[in-house]
Structures are given as structure tokens and as C-alpha cells.
Write an enzyme that holds these catalytic residues in place. Structure first.
Site, PDB file in Angstrom:
ATOM      1  N   GLN A 118      -5.963  -3.120  -4.339  1.00  0.00           N
ATOM      2  CA  GLN A 118      -5.971  -2.050  -3.296  1.00  0.00           C
ATOM      3  C   GLN A 118      -7.335  -2.213  -2.624  1.00  0.00           C
ATOM      4  O   GLN A 118      -8.272  -1.747  -2.999  1.00  0.00           O
ATOM      5  CB  GLN A 118      -5.695  -0.720  -4.041  1.00  0.00           C
ATOM      6  CG  GLN A 118      -5.713   0.333  -2.872  1.00  0.00           C
ATOM      7  CD  GLN A 118      -5.580   1.722  -3.693  1.00  0.00           C
ATOM      8  OE1 GLN A 118      -6.063   1.900  -4.897  1.00  0.00           O
ATOM      9  NE2 GLN A 118      -4.984   2.881  -2.947  1.00  0.00           N
ATOM     10  N   SER A 155     -10.595  -2.519  -8.023  1.00  0.00           N
ATOM     11  CA  SER A 155      -9.987  -3.272  -9.466  1.00  0.00           C
ATOM     12  C   SER A 155      -9.327  -4.169  -9.030  1.00  0.00           C
ATOM     13  O   SER A 155      -8.401  -4.634  -8.193  1.00  0.00           O
ATOM     14  CB  SER A 155      -9.055  -1.976 -10.073  1.00  0.00           C
ATOM     15  OG  SER A 155      -9.912  -0.795 -10.060  1.00  0.00           O
ATOM     16  N   GLU A 238       0.433   5.774  -6.673  1.00  0.00           N
ATOM     17  CA  GLU A 238      -0.491   5.531  -7.439  1.00  0.00           C
ATOM     18  C   GLU A 238      -0.920   6.946  -8.390  1.00  0.00           C
ATOM     19  O   GLU A 238      -1.216   6.620  -9.722  1.00  0.00           O
ATOM     20  CB  GLU A 238      -1.898   5.490  -6.502  1.00  0.00           C
ATOM     21  CG  GLU A 238      -3.150   5.108  -7.339  1.00  0.00           C
ATOM     22  CD  GLU A 238      -4.348   4.879  -6.279  1.00  0.00           C
ATOM     23  OE1 GLU A 238      -5.349   4.466  -6.949  1.00  0.00           O
ATOM     24  OE2 GLU A 238      -4.230   5.596  -5.452  1.00  0.00           O
TER      25      GLU A 238
END
Length: 401
Positions: A118, A155, A238
Site C-alpha cells: 500500500q 508493509s 483495511e
């Protein structure tokens, strides 16, 4: 698979799943091959459209499929490793993607052949994501966008093939406008991923530098300038995926604390017992609330309630991990490994108490800070008046000076 109308009853789903198992016996079929066959049979996520891993069936019927496959010892994908793809990229591509995009990206995403990251937060635009400064400029003749900027706290960027990216395409508009959403190939020239070492000693996060990255317009998701609406779909999913994960009773972070309490009676005190009971009950309430939230998803897209679940998830993880360290006393101060490494996934329950305590500090930051989520709950769930915002309608280029 049997031709005809898509099955929409438990009995029909069981029959279809057994056909898959008969045609591709798990004992004789490789993991990737089985997962591909499962996707093609419409049994990956049954509520998705036919041809895209689903059967346009009620979402609740996924449990029927999963139970049959688990009983047969069939392999599954790994949500811990591909969680960003499953929980964020896939529902956004389904909602806004072209048919070509859906068919290109959803199958390798679900199977786990392509990992996603992301590309949202920036050094100067974390909680206030709409203040992002990464620019994308269109070469109309070539139908290609050139992207310049920096992203942070990314991440899995070091493992990812694709990234979901928001960039500013019209700085003359207010900050929530003039943003466009892209699918970025992380292997393209100009994409540089650097590790960010965390308090755990690992570099699970990264910073990503985008220098002259060329993204074809065919990898734009949604309309030009409508990226904020597309990004909100991603963010709502999310928060549900973070705060509404399916776990068994006494699962998740409360599990190792409860196990230590039962196995180590010499550690017990009355005060710690009271705190453990309170947190155990809160964890169970959060688990059941998560189940209810997932049932509500059957009726449509996730709403702001996911923000409340994510808030509870962060607070509980931090309080439970703090109790565990205190319960273990001197043992709780030990830390198994401070080696700098770049893990493929976050494993809370497979590590020691020190790791859980340190890593849980990030839970109130990632996926939207707790302060921002409190505002969302106050305004969009409780209906309280919004805070005054002087910058909301000003052009971004004026705000950035």
C-alpha cells in the site's frame, strides 16, 4: 465443474466443492495448482462475480466451502502473507476496476502468486493522507503517467510485485480533490525500496522512493481526480481486515496470556487475575463484535463501524501485551532476537512476549491512527458535529507553500 446456473444453496456449494476435490485431490495436487483450480471453480470468495473467483452467491456460504476443504485437508492461501492484497487491493479493484483489470489481477492476488503493498502514507501526509505530495503527470500522447514522490511505512514493499498508489494529479484543486489512484508495478525502473528498522529490530516496514516511474493509464483505477473516493474504499476495507479478523474463542493476543496463567500458577496474584478476567471478557466481546461486522458485510460494503473495531483491536492488543509482560516478571524483559531482518509476515502469536509488547505499539498507528479513527466514529457513527477545518476547501498548491 458442472455447467449451469451458479449454486446459491449450501447443498449446491458442498457438491461443487466435492467436485473440485475429486478433480484435484489435495494429496496429488500441488498447492499453487489447487488454489488456481479453486479460484477457477468460483470457490475462492463465493460472493465475487462468476469468472473472478466467485459465483455471485451469498457471502455467508463461504463458510460451507471452507469447512469442506478443511475437512479434506486441502491447502489454503496465507492471509498473513497476502493480507494487503486480499483485504485492501482486491475489494477496491472489484469496485472500481475495468473488466480487464479484474481478470488480470484478482487470480494471482488470491492465489498468492503476486504480493501487494500500500503506497499511501508519506513523510508529511500520514494521518492527513489527503495532504499527500506525490505527483503524477500525464503524457497524453503516450497515455502514460510519470510519478515523483516518496511513500513511507509501507508493509511488504520488499516482497511486493504490485502497489496500490495514490498521487496528486491536479494541485490546483483542494486537497481531497485532484487525487488519482494507480496500480504501480514495484519492479518498474525508478521504484526504490529501503528498509525502515522498527522498535522490534526488524524492518517489516519500508520507505519507497518513486523517481520518474512511468505508469500506463491502463493501470489507473477509477476516474482521474476521483482517487480520494477510491482510497476511502480501500481504507474502510483495511480497517475491517485489521480489526475484524476471524479468530477462535480465546484466540489472538489473549491466548498466550491465558496459557501462561494456567501453566504457571506461581506467577498469579489477585490483582493480575482481575485484570486478566477483564481483558479476557473484552477480547471475547471484540471477537463477537467482529463476527457481527462480517455478517453485516453480506449486505454491502463496509462502513465506518470498521473504524471502531480497529480502535478496539489496537487498545486491547496493547493492554493485553502489557499484562503478559507484567505477568512474566523478569522473563517478560527478555527479547529473543534483535537481528535486523525483513520478514514476510507479522506473527504475533508465534513470537515471545517481548515481541508482542513492542510490535503492538504500532497497532494504534497503522491502518489509521487512533486519533483519526476517533474522529471518524464521532462524526460518521455518532453524528457529532465535525471539527472546524480551515484547509478543506483551499487549493493544495496554496497549502503546500
Amino acid at each position: 465443474m458442472t455447467a449451469g446456473a451458479a449454486p446459491t444453496t449450501p447443498e449446491a456449494l458442498r457438491a461443487r466443492t466435492r467436485e473440485l476435490l475429486a478433480a484435484h485431490p489435495p494429496a496429488d495436487t500441488g498447492r499453487t495448482a489447487f488454489l488456481r483450480a479453486r479460484f477457477d471453480a468460483g470457490l475462492a470468495w463465493v460472493h465475487y462475480p462468476e469468472g473472478l473467483g466467485g459465483l455471485a452467491a451469498p457471502r455467508s456460504l463461504q463458510a460451507v466451502v471452507d469447512a469442506e476443504l478443511e475437512a479434506a485437508g486441502a491447502p489454503d492461501n496465507d492471509p498473513r502473507r497476502i493480507g494487503i492484497g486480499l483485504g485492501m487491493a482486491a475489494p477496491t479493484i472489484l469496485a472500481y476496476g475495468t473488466e480487464e483489470q479484474k481478470r488480470r489481477f484478482l487470480r494471482p492476488l488470491w492465489v498468492g502468486e503476486e504480493i501487494w503493498c500500500q503506497l499511501f502514507s508519506e513523510p508529511g501526509a500520514g494521518s492527513d493522507l489527503a495532504a499527500l505530495a506525490t505527483r503524477a503527470v500525464l503524457d497524453e500522447g503516450a497515455a502514460v503517467w510519470t510519478v515523483e514522490g516518496q511513500k513511507v511505512w509501507t508493509s511488504s514493499a520488499h516482497n511486493a510485485r504490485w502497489g496500490i498508489l495514490v498521487a496528486r494529479t491536479d494541485p490546483a484543486l483542494p486537497k481531497h480533490q485532484g487525487i488519482t489512484y494507480f496500480l504501480c508495478d514495484m519492479h518498474d525502473p525508478g521504484v526504490e525500496v529501503r528498509p525502515l528498522r522498527q522498535i522490534t529490530g526488524e524492518a517489516e516496514f519500508n520507505e519507497v522512493f518513486l523517481t520518474g516511474v512511468r505508469i500506463p493509464d491502463t493501470h489507473r483505477l477509477g476516474a482521474v481526480g476521483e482517487g480520494w473516493a477510491v482510497a476511502r474504499t480501500t481504507l474502510m476495507n483495511e480497517r475491517v481486515s485489521i480489526g475484524g479478523m476471524r479468530i477462535p474463542r480465546e484466540g489472538g493476543m489473549i491466548a498466550p496470556v491465558a496459557a501462561a496463567w494456567r501453566e504457571r500458577p506461581e506467577l498469579r496474584t489477585h490483582a493480575l487475575h482481575q485484570r486478566l478476567l477483564e481483558l479476557w471478557v473484552e477480547a471475547e466481546v471484540a471477537r463477537l463484535t467482529g463476527e457481527r461486522l462480517r455478517q453485516q458485510l453480506v449486505a454491502g460494503q463496509p462502513g465506518p463501524e470498521g473504524s471502531g473495531m480497529k480502535l478496539a483491536f489496537a487498545r486491547l492488543n496493547q493492554e493485553i501485551s502489557g499484562l503478559e509482560v507484567e505477568l512474566l516478571g523478569e522473563e517478560g524483559l527478555l527479547y529473543e532476537d534483535w537481528t535486523m531482518r525483513r520478514p514476510e509476515l507479522v506473527d504475533f502469536t508465534g513470537r515471545d512476549a517481548g515481541y508482542r509488547y513492542l510490535r503492538s505499539k504500532g497497532n494504534s498507528i497503522e491502518g489509521g491512527t487512533s486519533e483519526i479513527l476517533l474522529n471518524i466514529v464521532a462524526e460518521r457513527v455518532l453524528g457529532l458535529p465535525p471539527e472546524p477545518r480551515d484547509d478543506k476547501d483551499l487549493a493544495w498548491k496554496d497549502l503546500s507553500r
